[in-house]
Design a protein around this motif. Structure first.
Motif, mmCIF file in Angstrom:
data_model
loop_
_atom_site.group_PDB
_atom_site.id
_atom_site.type_symbol
_atom_site.label_atom_id
_atom_site.label_comp_id
_atom_site.label_asym_id
_atom_site.label_seq_id
_atom_site.Cartn_x
_atom_site.Cartn_y
_atom_site.Cartn_z
ATOM 1 N N UNK A 167 -26.828 34.438 70.721
ATOM 2 C CA UNK A 167 -27.728 33.625 71.535
ATOM 3 C C UNK A 167 -29.059 34.352 71.693
ATOM 4 N N UNK A 168 -30.098 33.584 71.907
ATOM 5 C CA UNK A 168 -31.403 34.177 72.185
ATOM 6 C C UNK A 168 -31.875 33.696 73.556
ATOM 7 N N UNK A 169 -32.252 34.649 74.420
ATOM 8 C CA UNK A 169 -32.759 34.351 75.764
ATOM 9 C C UNK A 169 -34.168 34.922 75.881
ATOM 10 N N UNK A 170 -35.114 34.082 76.274
ATOM 11 C CA UNK A 170 -36.482 34.534 76.508
ATOM 12 C C UNK A 170 -36.530 35.232 77.868
ATOM 13 N N UNK A 171 -36.739 36.548 77.849
ATOM 14 C CA UNK A 171 -36.776 37.332 79.091
ATOM 15 C C UNK A 171 -38.144 37.985 79.276
ATOM 16 N N UNK A 172 -39.184 37.226 78.916
ATOM 17 C CA UNK A 172 -40.552 37.743 78.979
ATOM 18 C C UNK A 172 -41.009 38.053 80.397
ATOM 19 N N UNK A 173 -40.338 37.472 81.389
ATOM 20 C CA UNK A 173 -40.786 37.661 82.776
ATOM 21 C C UNK A 173 -40.529 39.066 83.289
ATOM 22 N N UNK A 174 -39.654 39.820 82.642
ATOM 23 C CA UNK A 174 -39.353 41.167 83.124
ATOM 24 C C UNK A 174 -40.644 41.991 83.256
ATOM 25 N N UNK A 175 -40.727 42.782 84.318
ATOM 26 C CA UNK A 175 -41.879 43.645 84.560
ATOM 27 C C UNK A 175 -41.875 44.807 83.566
ATOM 28 N N UNK A 176 -43.041 45.089 83.005
ATOM 29 C CA UNK A 176 -43.137 46.139 81.984
ATOM 30 C C UNK A 176 -44.346 47.035 82.271
ATOM 31 N N UNK A 177 -44.115 48.325 82.362
ATOM 32 C CA UNK A 177 -45.182 49.299 82.589
ATOM 33 C C UNK A 177 -45.172 50.342 81.473
ATOM 34 N N UNK B 103 -46.544 23.992 92.260
ATOM 35 C CA UNK B 103 -47.058 25.297 91.851
ATOM 36 C C UNK B 103 -46.339 25.866 90.645
ATOM 37 N N UNK B 104 -45.867 24.990 89.772
ATOM 38 C CA UNK B 104 -45.083 25.432 88.623
ATOM 39 C C UNK B 104 -45.962 25.605 87.382
ATOM 40 N N UNK B 105 -45.335 26.171 86.327
ATOM 41 C CA UNK B 105 -46.019 26.472 85.068
ATOM 42 C C UNK B 105 -47.264 27.330 85.300
ATOM 43 N N UNK B 106 -47.133 28.228 86.264
ATOM 44 C CA UNK B 106 -48.236 29.143 86.579
ATOM 45 C C UNK B 106 -48.265 30.306 85.596
ATOM 46 N N UNK B 107 -47.074 30.870 85.329
ATOM 47 C CA UNK B 107 -46.955 31.948 84.338
ATOM 48 C C UNK B 107 -45.884 31.509 83.334
ATOM 49 N N UNK B 108 -46.248 31.493 82.090
ATOM 50 C CA UNK B 108 -45.294 31.048 81.076
ATOM 51 C C UNK B 108 -45.323 31.964 79.866
ATOM 52 N N UNK B 109 -44.212 32.009 79.182
ATOM 53 C CA UNK B 109 -44.108 32.705 77.906
ATOM 54 C C UNK B 109 -44.812 31.878 76.830
ATOM 55 N N UNK B 110 -45.269 32.518 75.751
ATOM 56 C CA UNK B 110 -45.836 31.751 74.627
ATOM 57 C C UNK B 110 -44.839 30.763 74.030
ATOM 58 N N UNK B 111 -43.547 30.949 74.339
ATOM 59 C CA UNK B 111 -42.509 30.087 73.772
ATOM 60 C C UNK B 111 -42.177 28.899 74.664
ATOM 61 N N UNK B 112 -42.895 28.756 75.775
ATOM 62 C CA UNK B 112 -42.519 27.748 76.775
ATOM 63 C C UNK B 112 -42.395 26.351 76.177
ATOM 64 N N UNK B 113 -43.429 25.892 75.483
ATOM 65 C CA UNK B 113 -43.399 24.530 74.948
ATOM 66 C C UNK B 113 -42.272 24.348 73.933
#
Length: 879
Positions: free
Chosen positions: A522-532, A454-464
């Motif tokens: 360093x750069x960390x992709x933190x796109x998963x954070x919830x945003x309202x 059940x992986x790669x269900x939600x990904x950032x545009x930067x995943x690849x």
């Protein structure tokens, strides 16, 4: 008869095939129905499901004083999965809340027969968990540490003791075992009938042969239940439908997502041994052999969790009442072989039956309970992962408390339905995930393991792009997040397969990422954070957030406010950062797994005002975290704007251009205490901005980093994280966050009264940092989470987070210190003086390590570059 398995549990309670409860009398046989008691027109709560979960909820609601309870069962009571349970009550659990549920269930079942007069088959047998490997023994020692501090007798025993307790067990391939003498066995179906009997005696109505069709709602609140025999108006509905819970949830007017799936579960029954096993013979759990063994009428009941499970009912509704499924001896053969290896004397024994029955599993091996995020008053208790007997009593208690009081008496967030989103309810996802989950029940779970299905269900545009650069992935709320980045020269396969309770193979990789965060960028992709986004035409958004949040949101445009979203007891429902984007619009950032929970909390408290708009914009923004002293140089070049503290103060947000992209929300914070910026980038610009950042950053030593480095940085800076350190039972005053509470901000807010009272009375637990002093990082077992904390030899709490600090070159644990009275166990006030004057130890798998306790971060330590053997922590006193 064995064919009825756990017996038909005395269906004929009152003769002639009838089982009577006060106020109702209906048949429990399968013949034509003639005397069904009419359903009531109204009820306070309707419970669907007459198994151990539904009857436990009814029992505990009646104990808490509710009388207007209706329990509906489509077939006969206890005729679902409950009827086929192996009946083992085991308290040996990794998760604290599951341990508490099982312990409560054990005590409840012990006294239930005396309370109701109905035999439940309760026998205190004890249990023995076997270890075939040293890693398994470590896992058992970790569990034993937790059981002991809960007051549950438990010990790691030598193999000779195993032979004494169960002479038929082959011990020759074992390295150790754990004995829990108070574990028990019961007849699960009899327990259900006893609970139902007690509930009906207290006023609950129980109706068999009544199917729930769907739930009626009004303005997203429960309004009633439509059945095949009429409609019942009600305020609350509880879905305890077991393997039918998924379909029932989706059949409602407003669908409720309940992610669970059934698999076939096998166990065999034998004739009595030549010398029948005694009723108090200990239950055997052999997780390395994937089997469990218990006494059954002088013979053996043995089942397990095979590596290749068989999902069923993926296509839709299943049986009305569960019947045994087809035998499959070829499929069971590996478990039978493991049984014969463990008990060689069984070879000549006659097998009576191989039972094949459905059992439900969830995507993360934890049961599901709590209120639906989209229908108020709709509660769920289901998905027991083959532990329904162990959890039944405790789970029913907590859910009943939730209904009556508005919250349970313990932190049940790890089990809350709102930890899932609708995305986890795909039938394909569930079918594939439970095929992994079922074997994992007995697989060795070392720290920080990850699901593979059940992986790669939600990904950032930067995943690849990140994957091609060596990212190793973890999953949170269905979202892929990088743990760390493997350098090109490392062996990727070996690193992925390394599993240990000791120093992990990624240690040096994460250390290099932390070093880069501190010295370069360093750069960390933190796109998963919830945003309202919360906006309005006037002051409605501000007024709403002022009521909901503990800090003051009446700040100038562009300012960032760290704040708690509290409940009426002052505990954290969410910990978030809020940006005032303009006078009438706010941008809220929350942890990844808060997406459903926080949304539900906001919607629950939102006024009915069309001028106030709440939008989930998680998917709209890619978030990049630029951490390190050179982050300012990178952004200065890309934006042609001054980024120094004079022009861009801490905790400030500006919308600006980065490279060719416009409208980037740049925030001067990093969630780690290190210097740097968060970039919230409209998703279509994500790849461009990332490429520009990496290109310009080359001259400043930029590199990718992952969440393991982030975790190390935030823990050494004493940053608490919601869901690990903070929960609904933790207040800001208990974790050093008084400065994020504005009691006098001129408007009332949820939790204010509780905090005012606590400020006067004092706190009974305090968030504390522990630095392990005599711990060898290379040779000793590592702390991960949940380790007991001792003060002057007495248990005072447990760790909630831990990480290796590459700055201090020691392990840092975070956790709460309590002050129980040694005589009575009564909680007493925890003052800073109490914390500072104690001598502390942290116990890891039975071994205690000295620890230095600190209530405040030592900012001075992070500017020093000393070896740990030169560093005397006692020289530093935080203020």
């Amino acid at each position: 008869m064995f064919l009825r398995l756990l017996s038909d549990v005395r269906w004929q309670r009152a003769g002639h095939g009838r089982w009577c409860t006060p106020g109702s009398r209906h048949s429990s046989t399968s013949g034509p129905e003639t005397h069904l008691t009419p359903l009531p027109a109204h009820a306070q709560v309707v419970i669907c499901g007459g198994g151990i979960m539904g009857t436990s909820v009814a029992y505990h609601l009646s104990k808490l004083g509710w009388k207007d309870i209706v329990l509906l069962e489509q077939g006969r009571l206890a005729a679902g999965s409950t009827r086929f349970c192996a009946g083992i009550v085991s308290t040996a659990r990794h998760l604290s809340i599951e341990l508490k549920m099982a312990n409560y269930s054990n005590h409840l079942y012990q006294q239930l027969e005396q309370e109701t007069g109905i035999k439940t088959g309760y026998v205190r047998t004890g249990s023995i968990s076997l270890a075939q490997t040293q890693d398994r023994l470590i896992s058992l020692k970790r569990i034993a540490s937790r059981l002991k501090v809960m007051g549950i007798p438990c010990e790691i025993i030598p193999l000779k003791k195993v032979e004494q307790l169960h002479p038929l067990i082959n011990i020759h391939d074992l390295v150790g075992a754990m004995h829990v003498p108070e574990d028990a066995v019961v007849s699960s179906a009899d327990v259900s009938l006893a609970l139902a009997h007690a509930a009906s005696r207290n006023g609950a109505q129980i109706h068999e042969r009544t199917s729930v069709i769907h739930i009626l709602t009004h303005k997203d609140c429960v309004a009633g239940v439509e059945t095949d025999r009429g409609t019942i108006e009600c305020q609350y509905f509880v879905n305890c439908a077991g393997q039918w819970a998924y379909e029932l949830g989706l059949s409602d007017e407003v669908p409720v997502s309940i992610p669970l799936h059934a698999c076939e579960h096998f166990y065999l029954l034998t004739q009595p041994l030549r010398t029948p096993l005694g009723s108090s013979t200990p239950t055997i759990v052999d997780p390395d052999g994937r089997i469990y063994i218990r006494n059954w009428q002088g013979g053996i009941l043995s089942g397990g969790f095979e590596k290749n499970p068989k999902p069923i009912f993926t296509e839709g509704r299943n049986q009305l009442e569960i019947q045994t499924l087809q035998e499959d001896w070829d499929h069971f053969e590996p478990l039978l072989s493991a049984l014969l290896r463990r008990m060689p004397g069984l070879e000549a024994l006659e097998i009576v039956q191989l039972v094949n029955c459905p059992e439900t599993f969830t995507p993360d091996m934890r049961c599901i309970m709590g209120e639906s995020p989209n229908v108020q008053g709709y509660f769920v208790l289901a998905g027991m992962n083959s532990a329904g007997t162990s959890f039944g009593g405790g789970a029913g208690k907590y859910l009943a408390e939730w209904l009556v009081n508005g919250y349970p008496s313990e932190n049940v967030w790890p089990l809350d339905l709102k930890r899932f989103g609708a995305l986890q309810s795909s039938r394909t996802f569930l079918r594939h995930r439970v095929m992994e989950v079922m074997p994992l029940i007995y697989d060795l779970k070392v720290p920080r393991w990850d699901f593979q299905t059940g992986r790669q269900l939600r990904t950032s545009p930067l995943y690849d792009r990140l994957d091609a650069q060596g990212a190793r992935w973890m999953e949170k709320h269905g979202f892929e997040r990088a743990k760390y980045f493997v350098p090109p020269e490392k062996d990727l396969l070996a690193l992925d397969q390394s599993k240990t309770f000791y120093k992990p193979d990624w240690f040096d990789i994460v250390g290099a990422e932390v070093k880069c965060c501190k010295e370069a960028v360093c750069v960390i992709d933190m796109s998963s954070f919830t945003k309202f986004e919360i906006s309005s035409t006037g002051n409605q958004a501000l007024e709403f957030l002022q009521y909901l949040l503990s800090n003051d949101l009446e700040v100038p445009v562009g300012h960032i406010v760290h704040t708690g979203m509290l409940n009426h007891n002052g505990g954290y429902e969410n910990d978030c950062s809020v940006v005032r984007v303009n006078k009438r619009s706010f941008f809220m950032i929350s942890p990844t797994d808060q997406q459903v929970h926080c949304w539900a909390w906001l919607k629950k408290h939102m006024p009915d005002d069309r001028n106030l708009v709440l939008e989930d914009v998680t998917w709209k923004y890619t978030a990049l975290n630029l951490i390190g002293p050179r982050a300012v140089d990178v952004l200065s070049e890309l934006s042609y704007a001054p980024m120094t503290p004079e022009h861009f103060p801490s905790l400030f947000c500006k919308e600006m251009s980065v490279g060719y992209a416009n409208g980037i929300r740049v925030m001067s914070m990093t969630h780690t205490g290190e210097p740097g910026f968060m970039l919230y980038i409209p998703i279509e610009y994500a790849l461009h901005v990332y490429n520009e950042v990496m290109s310009v950053g080359q001259k400043y030593g930029i590199r990718n980093s992952g969440y393991y480095a982030l975790r190390s940085l935030r823990i050494e800076k004493f940053f608490a994280f919601w869901g690990q350190d903070l929960d609904a039972f933790t207040t800001p005053l208990e974790c050093g966050r008084e400065f994020r509470v504005k009691l006098e901000k001129g408007t009332d807010f949820i939790g204010r009264e509780a905090l005012m009272r606590q400020k006067q009375e004092g706190v009974y637990k305090r968030f504390t940092m522990f630095i392990l002093e005599d711990h060898d990082t290379d040779l000793d077992l590592w702390p991960w989470w949940g380790e007991p904390i001792y003060r002057n030899g007495h248990y005072v709490g447990k760790t909630t987070s831990s990480a290796y600090s590459y700055t201090l070159e020691r392990h840092v644990c975070l956790g709460f210190v309590h002050n129980p009275d040694p005589e009575t166990g009564q909680e007493q006030l925890v003052t800073p003086d109490f914390v500072n004057r104690g001598e502390y130890e942290v116990e890891i798998a039975g071994q205690r390590f000295q620890a230095k306790a600190k209530l405040y971060p030592f900012s001075s330590l992070f500017t020093l570059r000393r070896r740990k053997d030169e560093m005397e922590l006692s020289d530093f006193h935080g203020k």
